[in-house]
Design a protein around this motif. Structure first.
Motif, PDB file in Angstrom:
ATOM      1  N   ALA A 168       0.842  -1.204   0.000  1.00 36.07           N
ATOM      2  CA  ALA A 168       0.000   0.000   0.000  1.00 36.07           C
ATOM      3  C   ALA A 168       0.873   1.248   0.000  1.00 36.07           C
ATOM      4  N   ARG A 169       1.917   1.221   0.825  1.00 32.19           N
ATOM      5  CA  ARG A 169       2.786   2.404   0.917  1.00 32.19           C
ATOM      6  C   ARG A 169       3.486   2.671  -0.427  1.00 32.19           C
ATOM      7  N   ASN A 170       4.034   1.613  -1.011  1.00 35.20           N
ATOM      8  CA  ASN A 170       4.729   1.789  -2.300  1.00 35.20           C
ATOM      9  C   ASN A 170       3.801   2.366  -3.360  1.00 35.20           C
ATOM     10  N   LEU A 177      -0.570   9.458  -3.638  1.00 32.80           N
ATOM     11  CA  LEU A 177      -1.897   9.464  -3.026  1.00 32.80           C
ATOM     12  C   LEU A 177      -1.793   9.998  -1.594  1.00 32.80           C
ATOM     13  N   ASP A 178      -2.909  10.520  -1.093  1.00 28.84           N
ATOM     14  CA  ASP A 178      -2.882  11.148   0.235  1.00 28.84           C
ATOM     15  C   ASP A 178      -2.781  10.146   1.371  1.00 28.84           C
ATOM     16  N   LEU A 179      -3.313   8.952   1.149  1.00 29.35           N
ATOM     17  CA  LEU A 179      -3.421   8.034   2.278  1.00 29.35           C
ATOM     18  C   LEU A 179      -3.249   6.584   1.837  1.00 29.35           C
ATOM     19  N   TYR A 180      -2.608   5.784   2.658  1.00 32.90           N
ATOM     20  CA  TYR A 180      -2.558   4.341   2.414  1.00 32.90           C
ATOM     21  C   TYR A 180      -2.853   3.642   3.721  1.00 32.90           C
ATOM     22  N   SER A 181      -3.388   2.427   3.614  1.00 26.96           N
ATOM     23  CA  SER A 181      -3.799   1.772   4.853  1.00 26.96           C
ATOM     24  C   SER A 181      -3.886   0.265   4.689  1.00 26.96           C
ATOM     25  N   ASP A 182      -3.732  -0.442   5.812  1.00 28.03           N
ATOM     26  CA  ASP A 182      -4.013  -1.877   5.828  1.00 28.03           C
ATOM     27  C   ASP A 182      -5.211  -2.138   6.754  1.00 28.03           C
ATOM     28  N   ASP A 183      -5.866  -1.033   7.109  1.00 31.52           N
ATOM     29  CA  ASP A 183      -7.022  -1.123   7.996  1.00 31.52           C
ATOM     30  C   ASP A 183      -8.260  -0.727   7.180  1.00 31.52           C
ATOM     31  N   ILE A 184      -9.076  -1.704   6.874  1.00 30.59           N
ATOM     32  CA  ILE A 184     -10.182  -1.466   5.937  1.00 30.59           C
ATOM     33  C   ILE A 184     -11.173  -0.416   6.457  1.00 30.59           C
ATOM     34  N   GLU A 185     -11.407  -0.427   7.756  1.00 29.55           N
ATOM     35  CA  GLU A 185     -12.357   0.539   8.336  1.00 29.55           C
ATOM     36  C   GLU A 185     -11.841   1.975   8.153  1.00 29.55           C
ATOM     37  N   ALA A 186     -10.587   2.174   8.507  1.00 33.93           N
ATOM     38  CA  ALA A 186      -9.990   3.520   8.399  1.00 33.93           C
ATOM     39  C   ALA A 186      -9.967   3.956   6.932  1.00 33.93           C
ATOM     40  N   PHE A 187      -9.618   3.009   6.076  1.00 37.25           N
ATOM     41  CA  PHE A 187      -9.551   3.299   4.648  1.00 37.25           C
ATOM     42  C   PHE A 187     -10.930   3.721   4.117  1.00 37.25           C
ATOM     43  N   LEU A 188     -11.963   2.954   4.466  1.00 35.62           N
ATOM     44  CA  LEU A 188     -13.299   3.263   3.957  1.00 35.62           C
ATOM     45  C   LEU A 188     -13.791   4.619   4.463  1.00 35.62           C
ATOM     46  N   LYS A 189     -13.393   4.954   5.667  1.00 34.66           N
ATOM     47  CA  LYS A 189     -13.800   6.259   6.218  1.00 34.66           C
ATOM     48  C   LYS A 189     -13.265   7.419   5.381  1.00 34.66           C
ATOM     49  N   SER A 190     -12.154   7.175   4.704  1.00 31.69           N
ATOM     50  CA  SER A 190     -11.485   8.280   3.998  1.00 31.69           C
ATOM     51  C   SER A 190     -12.034   8.521   2.593  1.00 31.69           C
ATOM     52  N   VAL A 191     -12.982   7.685   2.126  1.00 28.15           N
ATOM     53  CA  VAL A 191     -13.403   7.793   0.722  1.00 28.15           C
ATOM     54  C   VAL A 191     -14.926   7.809   0.537  1.00 28.15           C
ATOM     55  N   ASP A 192     -15.344   8.210  -0.676  1.00 32.60           N
ATOM     56  CA  ASP A 192     -16.768   8.168  -1.035  1.00 32.60           C
ATOM     57  C   ASP A 192     -17.074   6.927  -1.864  1.00 32.60           C
ATOM     58  N   ALA A 193     -16.044   6.449  -2.535  1.00 33.85           N
ATOM     59  CA  ALA A 193     -16.245   5.344  -3.467  1.00 33.85           C
ATOM     60  C   ALA A 193     -14.985   4.495  -3.505  1.00 33.85           C
ATOM     61  N   VAL A 194     -15.137   3.217  -3.872  1.00 30.50           N
ATOM     62  CA  VAL A 194     -13.950   2.376  -4.001  1.00 30.50           C
ATOM     63  C   VAL A 194     -13.892   1.736  -5.383  1.00 30.50           C
ATOM     64  N   TYR A 195     -12.661   1.485  -5.792  1.00 22.56           N
ATOM     65  CA  TYR A 195     -12.410   0.701  -6.991  1.00 22.56           C
ATOM     66  C   TYR A 195     -11.732  -0.578  -6.513  1.00 22.56           C
ATOM     67  N   ILE A 196     -12.364  -1.718  -6.780  1.00 20.08           N
ATOM     68  CA  ILE A 196     -11.841  -2.977  -6.267  1.00 20.08           C
ATOM     69  C   ILE A 196     -11.015  -3.674  -7.345  1.00 20.08           C
ATOM     70  N   ALA A 197      -9.726  -3.805  -7.068  1.00 21.09           N
ATOM     71  CA  ALA A 197      -8.813  -4.403  -8.034  1.00 21.09           C
ATOM     72  C   ALA A 197      -7.953  -5.454  -7.338  1.00 21.09           C
ATOM     73  N   SER A 198      -8.541  -6.112  -6.373  1.00 19.45           N
ATOM     74  CA  SER A 198      -7.837  -7.134  -5.598  1.00 19.45           C
ATOM     75  C   SER A 198      -7.961  -8.479  -6.328  1.00 19.45           C
ATOM     76  N   PRO A 199      -7.354  -9.542  -5.806  1.00 25.27           N
ATOM     77  CA  PRO A 199      -7.532 -10.853  -6.465  1.00 25.27           C
ATOM     78  C   PRO A 199      -9.016 -11.211  -6.598  1.00 25.27           C
ATOM     79  N   HIS A 200      -9.328 -11.937  -7.675  1.00 18.54           N
ATOM     80  CA  HIS A 200     -10.730 -12.228  -8.025  1.00 18.54           C
ATOM     81  C   HIS A 200     -11.606 -12.697  -6.871  1.00 18.54           C
TER      82      HIS A 200
END
Ligand code: CTP
Length: 450
Positions: A168-170, A177-200
């Motif tokens: 995430a940091r790299n 980008l302004d923010l990186y995180s491994d904490d999904i709750e904190a990450f979701l708080k920071s955005v209005d929308a997500v783009y999911i590009a993780s493994p299928h």
């Protein structure tokens, strides 16, 4: 009589437009105003026009300043119009200074002073606050997404999530980008929308979590491997009044949209068969070939080939049959999915270990459409008939990596405009998940092996 011509999108008609038209009119006796089509605007990179062509024309008409209104739909039209209408003066606002010198061979060119502090872009931003997007996953497609999002006004890629904080940091550092995180709750708080590009296999869970947190979701394909999961995601999206969109980029490209339009227009009669192929030879150390659960040709590229099938033949197929060539580890190197419909057939061919011609053929009762490889980045297609001398070829602009179109449509829908949801519907998305489910079931049982 002195004839003046000017052009513009005239989106969210504002004072700047009015002033420009007034001054343009004062330059002569007769004013022609060219209003751009959506397709033309898209082709020149303006992806976010809000008002329809009708509304924009109506607004220009209401000023009472235009003696004639025309539609501008292609590059080079200005030269044609100036000659066709015997124009004396071509004029636009001062933001265009220098851009139209080539017209001086045909008429006078005047750049009028632009009204300060107002523009359609400003109004669009004011109407709709910037959408902060967070990216989940940092793989190859995510790396393409961030630069493409820069071409869409009204959105900003703000943060990134990866359970491995180093990744995430790299990613955040690389794309500033302004923010990186491994904490999904904190990450979701920071955005209005997500783009999911993780493994299928993680798409469904992330999409569900994000929707439950009232975030809009643009999810890479395949969104889900089970029909019930796709249905559930759309239910949550409806309940929470959020946009959920599956990111099959082809669906949102102007060329593909036009191809679907032509196919459905009756130009080739009734559609009876759709054959779509997508193969890419993939090294055997990548996820596509090593993930024995969810890797393989069909899970990787089947979403692409199923798109035109579901769009043009419908989601109500009577039967589907899979034939695969399997690798030693059980993933499919090549899969043919054959559909039977009440009035026709469809065939999807996809592979990671067999190479074929990546073309799309739509067969009808009067003719057929051929889109050559890579049809999924649709730039051209041809309508052909029994008479080989009769052919209609279509060329459509495709900008960059093409992801900007799905991002633009996603933003457009988040802002409450439903006008683009036809490009890839909920029903089609759910049907594709249903086909994936059936395929995986058969692959597991080993009943699809050639
Ligand atoms: N115009 C102007 N003053 C403004 C805005 C636009 O004189 N404040 C002029 C443009 O120079 C152009 C015409 O109005 O000649 C139509 O411009 P258009 O591109 O439709 O409007 P913009 O507001 O500039 O749109 P956008 O923000 O989407 O670029």
């Amino acid at each position: 009589m002195k004839k003046v011509i000017t052009y513009g999108s005239f989106d969210l008609f504002h004072e700047g437009h009015y002033n420009l038209l007034k001054r343009a009119k004062q330059l002569g006796d007769y004013l022609i105003v060219g209003v751009t089509t959506e397709q033309y605007d898209e082709a020149r990179g303006k992806l976010n026009i809000i008002d329809s062509l009708d509304e924009r024309i109506e607004n220009v008409k209401k000023t009472g300043l235009a003696d004639k209104i025309i539609v501008e739909d292609h590059v080079g039209q200005k030269v044609e119009d100036v000659q066709k209408y015997d124009i004396d003066i071509f004029t636009v606002g001062s933001d265009w200074i220098g851009s139209f010198e080539y017209l001086r061979d045909y008429c006078e060119v005047v750049y009028l002073e632009r009204t300060k502090n107002v523009s359609s872009t400003m109004l669009r931003t004011k109407q709709h606050p910037i959408i902060r997007i967070g990216v989940i996953g940092t793989g190859r497609i995510a790396e393409r997404f961030v630069p493409e999002a820069k071409y869409v006004s009204g959105v900003i890629v703000h943060s990134v999530y990866n359970p491995h904080i180093e990744s995430a940091r790299n990613f955040a550092e690389h794309f500033e980008l302004d923010l990186y995180s491994d904490d999904i709750e904190a990450f979701l708080k920071s955005v209005d929308a997500v783009y999911i590009a993780s493994p299928h296999e993680t798409h469904y869970e992330y999409a569900k979590t994000a929707l439950e947190h009232h975030k809009h979701v643009l999810c890479e394909k395949p969104m889900a491997f089970r029909k019930a999961q796709a249905e559930e995601l759309f239910q949550i999206a409806h309940r929470n009044n959020r946009v959920l969109l599956e990111a099959i980029k082809t669906a949102y490209c102007p060329g593909f949209a036009q191809l679907v339009g032509v196919a459905r227009s009756g130009a080739i009669g009734q559609i009876r068969d759709v054959e779509a192929c997508f193969t890419r030879l993939t090294p055997d150390n990548l996820r596509e070939t090593t993930d024995t659960e969810y890797g393989g040709g069909f899970t990787e590229f089947g979403s692409h080939t199923l798109l035109p099938i579901m769009k043009l033949m419908g989601t109500d197929y009577q039967e589907v049959r899979f034939d695969s060539i399997l690798a030693e580890n059980g993933i499919d190197l090549y899969t043919k999915a054959s559909f039977r419909y009440k009035n026709g057939f469809a065939l999807s061919k996809s592979g990671v270990g067999v190479k074929s011609e990546g073309q799309l053929i739509i067969a009808g009762t009067k003719g057929y459409i051929l889109a050559e490889s890579p049809w999924w980045l649709t730039q051209s297609f041809e309508v052909r008939y029994e008479d080989p001398n009769k052919r209609d070829k279509y060329f459509v602009k495709f900008l960059g990596q093409g992801l900007r179109y799905e991002i633009s449509d996603f933003a457009y829908m988040i802002n409450g405009h439903q006008g683009r949801s036809y490009k890839f519907t909920e029903e089609e998305s759910i049907a594709i998940a249903g086909v994936m489910e059936e395929f995986l079931k058969q692959r597991k049982q080993g009943t699809n092996e050639a």
